[in-house]
Structures are given as C-alpha cells and as structure tokens.
Design a protein around this motif. Sequence first.
Motif, mmCIF file in Angstrom:
data_model
loop_
_atom_site.group_PDB
_atom_site.id
_atom_site.type_symbol
_atom_site.label_atom_id
_atom_site.label_comp_id
_atom_site.label_asym_id
_atom_site.label_seq_id
_atom_site.Cartn_x
_atom_site.Cartn_y
_atom_site.Cartn_z
ATOM 1 N N ILE A 71 0.833 -1.201 0.000
ATOM 2 C CA ILE A 71 0.000 0.000 0.000
ATOM 3 C C ILE A 71 0.869 1.254 0.000
ATOM 4 C CG2 ILE A 71 -1.785 1.287 1.214
ATOM 5 C CD1 ILE A 71 -2.752 -1.338 -0.005
ATOM 6 N N ASN A 72 1.789 1.360 0.972
ATOM 7 C CA ASN A 72 2.621 2.578 1.059
ATOM 8 C C ASN A 72 4.059 2.364 0.606
ATOM 9 O OD1 ASN A 72 3.765 1.167 3.215
ATOM 10 N ND2 ASN A 72 2.547 2.263 4.738
ATOM 11 N N LYS A 73 4.370 1.151 0.114
ATOM 12 C CA LYS A 73 5.680 0.845 -0.471
ATOM 13 C C LYS A 73 6.830 1.058 0.521
ATOM 14 C CE LYS A 73 3.945 2.151 -5.023
ATOM 15 N NZ LYS A 73 4.127 2.995 -6.212
ATOM 16 N N VAL A 74 6.651 0.489 1.696
ATOM 17 C CA VAL A 74 7.683 0.513 2.722
ATOM 18 C C VAL A 74 8.261 -0.891 2.868
ATOM 19 C CG1 VAL A 74 8.156 0.823 5.178
ATOM 20 C CG2 VAL A 74 6.706 2.456 3.973
ATOM 21 N N VAL A 75 9.579 -1.001 2.892
ATOM 22 C CA VAL A 75 10.266 -2.280 3.039
ATOM 23 C C VAL A 75 10.857 -2.364 4.440
ATOM 24 C CG1 VAL A 75 12.078 -3.783 2.153
ATOM 25 C CG2 VAL A 75 10.829 -2.298 0.589
ATOM 26 N N ARG A 76 10.543 -3.424 5.162
ATOM 27 C CA ARG A 76 11.095 -3.627 6.504
ATOM 28 C C ARG A 76 11.906 -4.913 6.516
ATOM 29 N NH1 ARG A 76 10.973 -2.039 11.661
ATOM 30 N NH2 ARG A 76 11.209 -3.606 13.290
ATOM 31 N N ALA A 77 13.160 -4.817 6.944
ATOM 32 C CA ALA A 77 14.059 -5.963 7.034
ATOM 33 C C ALA A 77 14.322 -6.273 8.495
ATOM 34 C CB ALA A 77 15.366 -5.660 6.312
ATOM 35 N N GLU A 78 14.179 -7.533 8.883
ATOM 36 C CA GLU A 78 14.359 -7.926 10.277
ATOM 37 C C GLU A 78 15.312 -9.111 10.373
ATOM 38 O OE1 GLU A 78 10.569 -8.776 11.940
ATOM 39 O OE2 GLU A 78 9.886 -6.693 11.939
ATOM 40 N N GLY A 79 16.231 -9.041 11.354
ATOM 41 C CA GLY A 79 17.155 -10.134 11.602
ATOM 42 C C GLY A 79 18.365 -10.109 10.690
ATOM 43 N N GLU A 80 19.505 -9.728 11.232
ATOM 44 C CA GLU A 80 20.759 -9.691 10.470
ATOM 45 C C GLU A 80 20.592 -8.899 9.166
ATOM 46 O OE1 GLU A 80 22.375 -13.590 9.936
ATOM 47 O OE2 GLU A 80 21.849 -14.222 11.951
#
Length: 319
Positions: free
Chosen positions: A100-109
Amino acid sequence: MKKILIISLLIFSSLAVFSSDLIIESKTQTYAESEKKIKLDGGVKVKLDNLTVESPRADVTVRRNNKLDTATFYDKPYAYEINANKKREVKANILQVSLINKVVRAEGESQSIVTEGKTPIIIINADAQEYDTQSNIMVATGSVTMKYKDIDTYSDKAVIVTDSKGDLKKLDLIGNARVKQAQNESEGHHFVYNPITEEMSVTGNTKTVAINDDGKKLTIHSDYQQYNQKQNSYIGSGHVKIWYDDFYAQGPKVSVFPDKTTGKPNEVYMVGRSKIIQVDRDIIADKIRMTMRPKDFQAVGNVRTIIHNVDTSDADEEL
C-alpha cells in the motif's frame, strides 16, 4: 515453470490501488479465503516500480476490501532497487513489503548496500531496517553500524535520508553513537552529518580523540561539538575539557584548527574564562591559545597564575 499471480477477480481489483504494475511470480501459488493469504513457494519474485524482491517463499495478506496489503518474504530474502547507475540492496532473515505505502522492513541480520557502478558507497548493518521507497528515508535500529566512504559509525539508531538517486543527504545517529574517520574518533548521544557541507554536529556528553603522527592524543570533552570535514577544524562549547600530553585545559568554548602543512589538529583557542594546567602551574585567563607543535601556550586577559607546592624550606632556615 513460474506462475504469474492470477487468483480470482478480487486480486485483479486490488491492483487498481497502484500507480504501476505489480508482478508476482513463483513456482506455486495458493489462496486460502479463511486465512486471507496468498501463499507463494519456490523462486518467489515480486516487482513493484523499481523494487524487486526475491526469496524461496512468501505470503501476501489480503485486506477485507479485497486489496493486497503486506508481502512477507522468508528464508533470507533479497531486495534491490536500481536508479540510474546506483543500486540499493537489502538482505535479512525476513522482509516485509507494504504494497500500500511501499515501505520495506528488514528484520534479523539486516544489511543494506548502496553501490555506484561496482563501488559500495554505503553499507548499513542493523537488527532491523525500514526503508520508505517514496520518501527515500531509512530508519535502522539495534546495534547499527554504517560505513560511508571513509567514515565508520556505530549507534543504537540511525536515520538515513537519500535523494531519488541514492545519494546521501543527511545522517542522524542516535544513542551511544560513535564515529571514526582516519585517526579521529568521536562519540556522543546524537550525531547529525550533512554530506553536502561536510559538517558534523554532536550533542550529549561528546568526546573527540585526534591522534597526531607522533602518536600523541588530543582529547576534547564538551556538551556540544561541531566538526568541519573540509577544514579539519572543531568547535566545542559547554564544560569544555582538553587533554594533550602534560597539558590540561578547561573553559566554556574552544576552537581547534589544523597545522597547514600536516593537516593535523595543532592550534587550540579557549574563549571565555579558561584555565590551563601544566605540572604544578594553573594559569587562568580570558583567552588561552595552545599549540601542539611546538608545545606552547599563551594566556591573555586578566591572567592569574597559581604555583602549587612551592618549596620554601631554604627561606625558613635563613630566617
């Protein structure tokens, strides 16, 4: 053979929310109405604008209004975005992409890399990173380390602002922040770096250590410091304390300038009622100038000198 996502009319209707095409490919795709999830398995590849995400498996949640919401990628996915000759890459244990808002979230290392051609410009490692592809703002949290050209940083949190081409516009380091460049190291609570002016400001129990060619350290403590990278000069204010060899000085404000030949910090100017201590001497003045090479100082304005531990034994005997 990979399949392009075609799962009922509700999926096609959800694509209307995007300004460009969303393409989802994988070996297998299933949709469960009860879970409101599309499950993708095998060679998953999602494209949205300039953003591409690849992973072994993923799922996409569907909102109540039958619109695609969030894509979650598992098993060390990889995302990248290419603009002109710059490439932004993101790796992590799990990636979440808000469709929807084109946000990328990366989690862990998590790791983000911006390269120009084949040369890495920025490398960021953190517990988690969140990148807004529309505003070009990244927020990294948890044991954040960053390498930008010849600058290495560490902090609890970092806010990185870039332009649409991937060039750094502003860097904020927050919490237990440290910056190292060549032989200079600084630490404080909050760093703000402007790569255009090449100026860095630091607030909150700041400390800078500059090492000269002979190995001697110039250490500066203060409440606030500002560093000009082009001029290799420092400004400090608030409870300033300075150590160099057997010199110790303190005062409200300080300016430090480099030697014109070596480029190393050499001239220290204390402004406001300041004090310099050398061995058993205290010199208090309105202004104090110190030099590292040659090691010397000059005090000006209402100068007061205190000599400690004066030996008066001979005078007493004569009396």
